[in-house]
Design a protein around this motif. Structure first.
Motif, mmCIF file in Angstrom:
data_model
loop_
_atom_site.group_PDB
_atom_site.id
_atom_site.type_symbol
_atom_site.label_atom_id
_atom_site.label_comp_id
_atom_site.label_asym_id
_atom_site.label_seq_id
_atom_site.Cartn_x
_atom_site.Cartn_y
_atom_site.Cartn_z
ATOM 1 N N VAL A 131 0.838 -1.194 0.000
ATOM 2 C CA VAL A 131 0.000 0.000 0.000
ATOM 3 C C VAL A 131 0.870 1.240 0.000
ATOM 4 N N LYS A 132 0.406 2.244 -0.695
ATOM 5 C CA LYS A 132 1.014 3.570 -0.695
ATOM 6 C C LYS A 132 -0.099 4.553 -1.004
ATOM 7 N N LEU A 133 -0.356 5.461 -0.062
ATOM 8 C CA LEU A 133 -1.476 6.385 -0.222
ATOM 9 C C LEU A 133 -1.375 7.158 -1.535
ATOM 10 N N GLY A 134 -2.505 7.257 -2.217
ATOM 11 C CA GLY A 134 -2.581 8.008 -3.459
ATOM 12 C C GLY A 134 -4.027 8.374 -3.722
ATOM 13 N N THR A 135 -4.719 7.528 -4.483
ATOM 14 C CA THR A 135 -6.143 7.732 -4.768
ATOM 15 C C THR A 135 -6.979 7.012 -3.731
ATOM 16 N N ILE A 136 -7.913 7.753 -3.121
ATOM 17 C CA ILE A 136 -8.775 7.212 -2.067
ATOM 18 C C ILE A 136 -10.225 7.276 -2.525
ATOM 19 N N SER A 137 -10.935 6.152 -2.360
ATOM 20 C CA SER A 137 -12.375 6.108 -2.631
ATOM 21 C C SER A 137 -13.120 6.134 -1.302
ATOM 22 N N LEU A 138 -14.097 7.019 -1.196
ATOM 23 C CA LEU A 138 -14.863 7.179 0.041
ATOM 24 C C LEU A 138 -16.324 6.835 -0.204
ATOM 25 N N ASP A 139 -16.882 6.033 0.675
ATOM 26 C CA ASP A 139 -18.305 5.700 0.563
ATOM 27 C C ASP A 139 -18.803 5.238 1.922
ATOM 28 N N ALA A 285 -21.948 3.262 8.270
ATOM 29 C CA ALA A 285 -20.529 2.899 8.354
ATOM 30 C C ALA A 285 -19.778 3.467 7.155
ATOM 31 N N GLN A 286 -18.684 4.173 7.421
ATOM 32 C CA GLN A 286 -17.888 4.827 6.394
ATOM 33 C C GLN A 286 -16.539 4.115 6.235
ATOM 34 N N ALA A 287 -15.984 4.186 5.021
ATOM 35 C CA ALA A 287 -14.655 3.612 4.786
ATOM 36 C C ALA A 287 -13.978 4.387 3.660
ATOM 37 N N ALA A 288 -12.719 4.762 3.907
ATOM 38 C CA ALA A 288 -11.871 5.346 2.872
ATOM 39 C C ALA A 288 -10.927 4.252 2.410
ATOM 40 N N VAL A 289 -11.039 3.873 1.129
ATOM 41 C CA VAL A 289 -10.346 2.699 0.602
ATOM 42 C C VAL A 289 -9.293 3.128 -0.411
ATOM 43 N N ASP A 290 -8.102 2.548 -0.296
ATOM 44 C CA ASP A 290 -7.036 2.799 -1.258
ATOM 45 C C ASP A 290 -7.400 2.161 -2.590
ATOM 46 N N ALA A 291 -7.342 2.923 -3.669
ATOM 47 C CA ALA A 291 -7.806 2.442 -4.968
ATOM 48 C C ALA A 291 -6.920 1.333 -5.538
ATOM 49 N N ASP A 292 -5.641 1.322 -5.202
ATOM 50 C CA ASP A 292 -4.729 0.313 -5.769
ATOM 51 C C ASP A 292 -4.825 -1.020 -5.030
ATOM 52 N N GLN A 404 -15.090 0.535 -8.504
ATOM 53 C CA GLN A 404 -14.247 -0.650 -8.571
ATOM 54 C C GLN A 404 -13.486 -0.911 -7.277
ATOM 55 N N THR A 405 -13.583 -0.027 -6.312
ATOM 56 C CA THR A 405 -12.789 -0.180 -5.090
ATOM 57 C C THR A 405 -13.659 -0.301 -3.853
ATOM 58 N N VAL A 406 -14.267 0.785 -3.427
ATOM 59 C CA VAL A 406 -14.960 0.766 -2.140
ATOM 60 C C VAL A 406 -16.240 -0.067 -2.193
ATOM 61 N N GLU A 407 -16.964 -0.059 -3.292
ATOM 62 C CA GLU A 407 -18.204 -0.834 -3.352
ATOM 63 C C GLU A 407 -17.957 -2.342 -3.294
ATOM 64 N N PRO A 408 -16.938 -2.880 -3.995
ATOM 65 C CA PRO A 408 -16.636 -4.305 -3.807
ATOM 66 C C PRO A 408 -16.242 -4.658 -2.374
ATOM 67 N N VAL A 409 -15.554 -3.743 -1.693
ATOM 68 C CA VAL A 409 -15.181 -4.010 -0.295
ATOM 69 C C VAL A 409 -16.435 -4.179 0.558
ATOM 70 N N PHE A 410 -17.384 -3.257 0.419
ATOM 71 C CA PHE A 410 -18.636 -3.375 1.159
ATOM 72 C C PHE A 410 -19.392 -4.644 0.754
ATOM 73 N N GLY A 411 -19.383 -4.950 -0.541
ATOM 74 C CA GLY A 411 -20.094 -6.137 -1.024
ATOM 75 C C GLY A 411 -19.548 -7.409 -0.413
ATOM 76 N N ILE A 412 -18.214 -7.522 -0.326
ATOM 77 C CA ILE A 412 -17.610 -8.727 0.249
ATOM 78 C C ILE A 412 -17.872 -8.795 1.750
ATOM 79 N N ILE A 413 -17.726 -7.660 2.442
ATOM 80 C CA ILE A 413 -17.950 -7.647 3.891
ATOM 81 C C ILE A 413 -19.386 -8.053 4.224
ATOM 82 N N LYS A 414 -20.360 -7.559 3.461
ATOM 83 C CA LYS A 414 -21.758 -7.797 3.799
ATOM 84 C C LYS A 414 -22.307 -9.085 3.193
ATOM 85 N N SER A 415 -21.932 -9.395 1.961
ATOM 86 C CA SER A 415 -22.543 -10.529 1.274
ATOM 87 C C SER A 415 -21.716 -11.811 1.384
#
Length: 457
Positions: A131-139, A285-292, A404-415
């Motif tokens: 990981v290296k901070l760069g592009t962040i997706s927030l949802d 619930a909020q999450a800032a996800v690294d795009a890479d 392509q980043t934060v929504e799949p994270v939520f999908g995996i956590i919940k589904s």
């Protein structure tokens, strides 16, 4: 002659079997144990007083909880049972079987320490070059509270029920005072029935007081915003010399509304609209996800239904991360986060915002998706600049990463993992549990990305 392999469940082993031999070397449980053993857990260790019987080490209990959340086992009772039934849980617990009370108490006791551990795990990911901070997706996503919406009382309903219950109490008291109680049905205890209604009236009065306190705080907040809008309009009128267009701001109304609610099970949860329609007692619930890497860089929980006010707190969390993790340079968010104030906050923090101004129509004409907009004029507003940015090829390409980043994270956590409801109650405890969920997700994701790191291998 039989073509089946023989088996025997009754012959004992000549030597005791080793659980270590039964677990693959690249198993998630091994990875979690290895990472947790490398964390600084002194704050947890020092919290134990050394009295009574020997306690389980925090690294063992923490590893069990993280692996449980990473594999969809959230209940402390199910984790206890898994230390008997599951090879992976047996490996983590080293053959021990912490009971569910120990696991639940440990989880509640050390929720405050999870924020520091969350950052430590991110630093491990950075050392692994994942990981290296760069592009962040927030949802944000609505997660059901540990409370039913049917346990909520609205201010209007309380007032109706108070009148009804007070009338019933008076009726029962009148029956109790009669010398001849032949009209009283067999089996009924008048004192118990009166006490039951008086207890309900007391609970309703407490709920009503809390709703009114919330309404007062809301009015003060809305009044401050109303005064700020009036001042801005007056300043604009002085600057331009003419009356501003549009409707003037509407002053807020004091006092509770009839639909203002309080949940008797979890007072800090709120009724929120959920995906697919309907309403549930939930937290946002909020999450800032690294795009890479798709690692969660900052988790948070709020009681607000919408996401408008969550940009600045999340920017503060990202800014507080260690310098070794780098610095976020781009923020992607959907239209629920858009406001001129949020755009200005991102620009002030040195972050390039890509926040949708409105929902775009699907199935646009073929050439429209590849057309470049006209150059933007000087002195444009933040809204105009954002609209222009998201119409450019570069802006559209960057914003497309959000889904392509934060929504799949939520999908995996919940589904996939099945985390759809908090186990704990109250905003502070729920925030700690969400940090545990995101910590478990990060370790699960790091285990998948691990082969890319020659240093860790």
């Amino acid at each position: 002659m039989s073509n089946f392999r023989s088996f025997d469940r009754h012959t004992a082993y000549l030597l005791p079997p080793s659980v270590d031999d039964w677990l693959p070397q690249d198993h998630l449980a091994r990875f979690i144990v290895e990472v947790v053993d490398g964390l600084d857990l002194r704050s947890m260790v020092n919290a134990y007083g050394g009295r009574g019987s020997a306690a389980y080490h925090p690294s063992l209990l923490l590893s069990l909880l993280i692996y449980g959340y990473a594999t969809g086992v959230f209940s402390s009772r199910r984790i206890e049972r898994a230390t008997y039934d599951s090879v992976a849980f047996r490996f983590i617990s080293a053959g021990a079987h912490p009971d569910h009370y120990t696991l639940a108490t440990f989880r509640r006791r050390f929720l405050g320490e999870l924020a520091d551990l969350f950052v430590q795990v991110l630093e491990v990911a950075q050392e692994m070059k994942l990981v290296k901070l760069g592009t962040i997706s927030l949802d944000g996503t609505k997660v059901q509270a540990n409370a039913s919406r049917h346990s909520a009382l609205s201010h209007g309903h309380i007032e109706k029920m108070e009148a009804q219950l007070q009338g019933e109490v008076q009726e029962l008291l009148a029956l109790a005072e009669q010398a001849d109680q032949s009209n009283v049905p067999d089996g009924i205890s008048l004192p118990e029935e009166i006490q039951r209604r008086e207890d309900r009236l007391k609970a309703m009065a407490e709920a009503k007081t809390k709703i009114e306190a919330r309404a007062k705080a809301r009015f003060e907040r809305e009044q401050a915003q109303y005064q700020a809008k009036l001042a801005a309009r007056e300043e604009k009128q002085k600057k331009n010399g003419r009356k501003p267009g549009g409707r003037p701001p509407k002053p807020p109304t004091a006092g509770p509304k009839a639909k203002d609610q309080l949940n008797l099970t979890d007072e800090e949860s709120r009724i929120m609209p959920v995906a697919g329609g309907g309403f549930e007692q939930s937290y946002n619930a909020q999450a800032a996800v690294d795009a890479d890497s798709m690692l969660v860089m900052a988790p948070a929980v709020t009681q607000a239904c919408n996401d408008k006010e969550q940009v600045e707190p999340m920017l503060a969390q990202l800014a507080a991360l260690p310098e070794s993790l780098g610095k976020a340079d781009t923020l992607l968010a959907d239209t629920g986060y858009f406001s001129a104030k949020n755009v200005a906050a991102c620009e002030k923090a040195g972050i390039d915002p890509h926040i949708a101004v409105k929902r775009e129509n699907h199935h646009q004409p073929p050439l429209a998706r590849f057309a470049e907009p006209m150059p933007i004029t000087e002195g444009s507003t933040p809204v105009e600049r954002m609209v222009h940015k998201l119409q450019t090829q570069a802006g559209r390409t960057a914003y497309a990463l959000c889904k392509q980043t934060v929504e799949p994270v939520f999908g995996i956590i919940k589904s996939v993992l099945g985390f759809r409801q908090f186990s704990l109650r109250g905003l502070d405890k729920v925030s700690g549990e969400w940090a545990l969920v995101c910590l478990a997700w990060n370790l699960k994701r790091m285990a998948v990305l691990r082969p890319k790191s020659a240093q860790w291998a």
